[in-house]
Design a protein around this motif. Structure first.
Motif, PDB file in Angstrom:
ATOM      1  N   UNK A 177      37.966  -6.572 -96.225  1.00  0.00           N
ATOM      2  CA  UNK A 177      36.613  -6.877 -96.674  1.00  0.00           C
ATOM      3  C   UNK A 177      36.445  -6.918 -98.168  1.00  0.00           C
ATOM      4  N   UNK A 178      37.509  -7.296 -98.895  1.00  0.00           N
ATOM      5  CA  UNK A 178      37.431  -7.304-100.356  1.00  0.00           C
ATOM      6  C   UNK A 178      37.826  -8.693-100.872  1.00  0.00           C
ATOM      7  N   UNK A 208      36.959  -2.990-110.704  1.00  0.00           N
ATOM      8  CA  UNK A 208      37.038  -1.667-110.069  1.00  0.00           C
ATOM      9  C   UNK A 208      36.388  -1.588-108.692  1.00  0.00           C
ATOM     10  N   UNK A 209      35.220  -2.217-108.459  1.00  0.00           N
ATOM     11  CA  UNK A 209      34.653  -2.124-107.110  1.00  0.00           C
ATOM     12  C   UNK A 209      35.542  -2.760-106.037  1.00  0.00           C
ATOM     13  N   UNK A 227      39.438  -1.914-101.513  1.00  0.00           N
ATOM     14  CA  UNK A 227      40.769  -2.061-100.914  1.00  0.00           C
ATOM     15  C   UNK A 227      41.398  -0.700-100.652  1.00  0.00           C
ATOM     16  N   UNK A 228      41.326   0.172-101.633  1.00  0.00           N
ATOM     17  CA  UNK A 228      41.954   1.493-101.490  1.00  0.00           C
ATOM     18  C   UNK A 228      41.304   2.281-100.363  1.00  0.00           C
ATOM     19  N   UNK A 238      42.065   0.793 -96.932  1.00  0.00           N
ATOM     20  CA  UNK A 238      43.467   1.018 -96.599  1.00  0.00           C
ATOM     21  C   UNK A 238      43.704   2.471 -96.190  1.00  0.00           C
ATOM     22  N   UNK A 239      43.033   3.407 -96.850  1.00  0.00           N
ATOM     23  CA  UNK A 239      43.145   4.812 -96.458  1.00  0.00           C
ATOM     24  C   UNK A 239      42.584   5.046 -95.066  1.00  0.00           C
ATOM     25  N   UNK A 240      41.498   4.333 -94.747  1.00  0.00           N
ATOM     26  CA  UNK A 240      40.939   4.470 -93.399  1.00  0.00           C
ATOM     27  C   UNK A 240      41.924   3.968 -92.354  1.00  0.00           C
TER      28      UNK A 240
END
Length: 513
Positions: free
Chosen positions: A334-335, A365-366, A371-372, A375-377
């Motif tokens: 979603x980025x 940055x947003x 993404x980060x 990806x962690x989820x």
């Protein structure tokens, strides 16, 4: 300051600048200048010689720009004025169809948009340039050396088109090519060295084997690479192996030298077909014939596999068996943006030579945070089970949606586990009708036709999401069924509401093979 201290200072400065220039990939100007100064102080005997050389660059430039005589200027303006008047007259005749215009012109209904070309540029091309167009783009049939051979051509319609007479104008003195040092020749040291290199290494050195249904972006990138491209049938391992075998046995055209590299180009999920690449078999062929593999996971990353790691995770394979992995952050994450994965040497090379890495700006940055976090989820590193729940929900929604469509009697393409679901429309008149009727029922869909698909295989494409609730899916399915009855889209001859759904999918996949 003494000469020795000056020399040391220059030597140190030269070393520093040379390293900087190499690191920055400069053109060598700073390095050569510093080394030149270094030699100048190290060799006193040559001091006067170098000093005399440097004086050449200190002389003022002598350039003459003589003003245009007044009479010549007046006559020139008059000439352009006459051409302009006759140009508008000819445009008037073209508007009334008395004279044919061979150039493309923008439509009247597009007048409110930004024009593609400036009006005067079009006017100039039509009425001035065309009168003297025979002076440009002359076909040459020899080396553009000091002399050259030109193909004779004539025009029957005042330079709008040209025809070759078959005659050749021999030994025309070439005063137009940028052959400053005279190296444009077919004999001599340079020509002989180039010929030997061609015989030894060939003219390409690389071969791309591309799936026939690869996305247009992959096709364009392959063409821009300058490599030789050969296409194999979609997900057909027999076709791929035949191309691999032929490439190794026969080598490059004409020279029959071995290919430097053979790259297999495939996608994880094919966005128009909904099919999943047969990756285990592709990897087996890649290893067997010692080729390289490029995998585009734009649609499969985050959407396939028990851990959401794409088609490699879906098949439980080793990621190191894929030489280049590419994906996007625009879909499952979603980025925006994307990524390339591979060996360190490859990534370092791309960072130095890729246009997108050199000329594009960094992610904001947003977007990076989006993404980060996503990806962690997916990886379960956020301390919750949200990612795993979404993966399971996507799988359930995909299975349910595909099963219901099949039970209704629609022909759908793709793999059982693919969240991309193409529903076949076939007839061109039904493409627009399906999209409009679905929108009337508050369902937004994508309809696809030629050239994105084969001309007789128009379709609607649905993308299932983990965010879809069962209520949403049922509403969409009811609308699809209703529109399907209205437009008579339920083409499937398989038994409905039975247990043959799996058999139908197997039939489709085997049929594609």
């Amino acid at each position: 300051m003494t000469q020795n201290s000056t020399s040391k200072l220059l030597n140190g400065d030269a070393l520093h600048r040379t390293k900087q220039d190499k690191k920055a990939g400069g053109n060598g100007f700073v390095k050569n200048r510093c080394l030149f100064q270094q030699k100048r102080y190290r060799r006193p005997a040559e001091k006067n010689h170098h000093a005399s050389c440097t004086l050449l660059y200190k002389k003022p430039f002598v350039e003459s720009f003589e003003e245009t005589p007044l009479l010549v200027a007046v006559l020139t303006y008059m000439g352009y004025g006459i051409l302009t008047i006759f140009g508008y007259l000819r445009d008037f005749l073209r508007d009334w169809k008395f004279e044919k215009c061979h150039l493309a012109r923008e439509r009247e209904e597009q007048k409110d948009f930004v024009p593609l070309y400036q009006d005067f540029e079009n006017f100039y091309t039509r009425n001035l340039y065309m009168r003297i167009r025979d002076n440009w783009n002359r076909p040459i049939c020899s080396v553009p050396g000091a002399k050259m051979d030109l193909v004779e051509r004539v025009t029957p319609d005042y330079n709008w088109t040209f025809e070759h007479t078959g005659n050749v104008l021999k030994d025309v003195i070439n005063m137009g090519s940028y052959n400053y040092l005279g190296f444009a020749e077919n004999t001599g040291t340079c020509a002989d060295a180039a010929s030997e290199c061609t015989v030894k290494y060939g003219v390409g050195g690389c071969l791309i084997l591309s799936d026939e249904l690869n996305h247009a972006s992959l096709v364009l990138g392959a063409r821009l690479s300058g490599s030789t491209i050969r296409v194999f049938k979609h997900n057909n391992m027999q076709s791929l192996e035949k191309l691999l075998r032929d490439a190794i046995v026969h080598g490059q055209p004409r020279t029959h030298r071995p290919w430097k590299k053979i790259l297999i180009l495939v996608e994880g999920i094919y966005s128009m077909e909904g099919s999943i690449v047969r990756l285990p078999e592709v990897i087996a062929l890649k290893k067997k014939y010692e080729a390289y593999l490029y995998l585009d996971e734009a649609h499969s990353i985050g959407a396939l596999g028990p851990r959401g790691r794409g088609v490699v995770d879906y098949f439980g394979l080793d990621p190191s068996d894929v030489d280049i992995m590419m994906g996007t952050f625009t879909k499952s994450f979603g980025a925006a943006g994307g990524y390339i994965g591979g060996k360190k040497e490859l990534i370092d090379y791309l960072r130095l030579h890729s246009h997108s890495a050199i000329h594009a700006t960094s992610m904001s940055p947003p977007i990076t945070q989006q993404i980060i976090t996503s990806m962690k989820c997916i990886m379960g590193e956020d301390g919750t089970t949200l990612g795993q729940e979404r993966l399971c929900q996507l799988s359930e929604n995909t299975t349910y949606f595909r099963r219901r469509l099949h039970e209704m009697g629609f022909i759908i393409y793709g793999n059982n586990d693919s969240p991309v679901v193409p529903l076949m429309l076939y007839m061109p008149a039904k493409i627009g009708a399906f999209g409009r009727e679905m929108l009337k029922r508050n369902i937004g869909t994508v309809v696809v036709g030629f050239p994105a698909t084969p001309i007789i295989e128009s379709r609607a494409r649905f993308c299932v999401s983990a965010a879809h609730t069962r209520e949403m899916l049922d509403k969409a399915l009811n609308a699809i069924s209703e529109v399907g009855d209205l437009l008579q889209l339920k083409y499937s001859r398989k038994n409905r509401h039975g247990s043959e759904g799996t058999d139908c999918f197997s039939f489709l996949e085997s049929h594609q093979d």
